[in-house]
Design a protein around this motif. Structure first.
Motif: not given
Length: 258
Positions: A36-53
């Motif tokens: 993900l590019n959040v405000g110009g900062f790149l973050y890589t995460a597992h989809r399960t992490t982003l899907s916890k909620h």
């Protein structure tokens, strides 16, 4: 022209057959991760992490429930929000705990970001963190009073409940070689301990220091332990009533602030 192209291809295969093959160093991005590019900062995460909620902005984005409206030049989903603060959002999703540095000063911003991502539990965690920090900034008051009468005993009041827990952690009741923990009958409230008398419910019961079960605590010892613990915890003595005998232990009341 077509003959020349076939001839060139034949010559290239003769020289190095791998030249016409796809690059072996190219790897297809893993479908299990997302950048993900959040405000110009790149973050890589597992989809399960982003899907916890479930129902959160990030869960819908990671699972394809929410269409990607904007992408950057590399094709990564772009979210026009605060980039640096997003690392705390991501860490919360990874660990389930809010862990912020001691000098963190953007709790309000983090709370708004959590609200945007529809992470209600993170919003509550930030609010709790803010309240704890506010309590730590408030002056703490400690009073140790001693009527020198066995019926009343020694009373310890502190506006900071953390200090009361420290006092309780220093003492333990022991009976028949068994450690029973801090006596509940001495606890008046989360802010007050009153040592009215010593345990009589069982023969041989005594109150001792947790680090030294052979050290029997008298009221004077309890008072001295409390004073020493207060000084170690950053409290400063401001008043000592009836200390004409020149001893802190003999004073009827001691007042500390931090």
């Amino acid at each position: 022209m077509e003959w020349n192209l076939r001839r060139m291809e034949s010559e290239l295969r003769h020289i190095n057959p791998d030249l016409l093959q796809p690059s072996k160093s190219f790897k297809k991005p893993s479908s299990g991760t997302i950048t993900l590019n959040v405000g110009g900062f790149l973050y890589t995460a597992h989809r399960t992490t982003l899907s916890k909620h479930l129902g959160s902005f990030l869960e819908e984005l990671a699972n394809g429930k929410k269409a990607v409206q904007h992408t950057d030049s590399m094709g990564n989903p772009f979210i026009d929000r605060d980039g640096p603060v997003f690392r705390h959002v991501l860490n919360y999703l990874r660990t389930g705990e809010l862990q912020l540095p001691d000098d963190f000063r953007e709790a309000g911003l983090l709370r708004r970001e959590a609200d945007f991502y529809r992470l209600s539990e993170l919003v509550e965690a930030v609010v709790e963190w803010e309240s704890q920090r506010a309590a730590q900034r408030e002056p703490a008051f400690l009073e140790v009073t001693d009527s020198h009468e066995r019926s009343q005993g020694l009373k310890v009041y502190c506006s900071d409940t953390v200090f009361i827990e420290k006092v309780k952690g220093r003492l333990v009741q022991i009976s028949k070689s068994r450690l029973d923990g801090f006596p509940e009958e001495f606890i008046v409230s989360s802010n007050v301990i009153q040592f009215r008398h010593f345990i009589k419910s069982e023969p041989g019961s005594r109150l001792v220091l947790k680090e030294d079960s052979t050290f029997l605590c008298t009221l004077d010892c309890l008072k001295l332990e409390t004073v020493m613990l207060a000084l170690k915890s950053g409290f400063k003595l401001v008043t000592a009533l009836d200390s004409s005998k020149g001893s802190v232990v003999a004073a009827e009341a001691l007042h500390f602030v931090k």
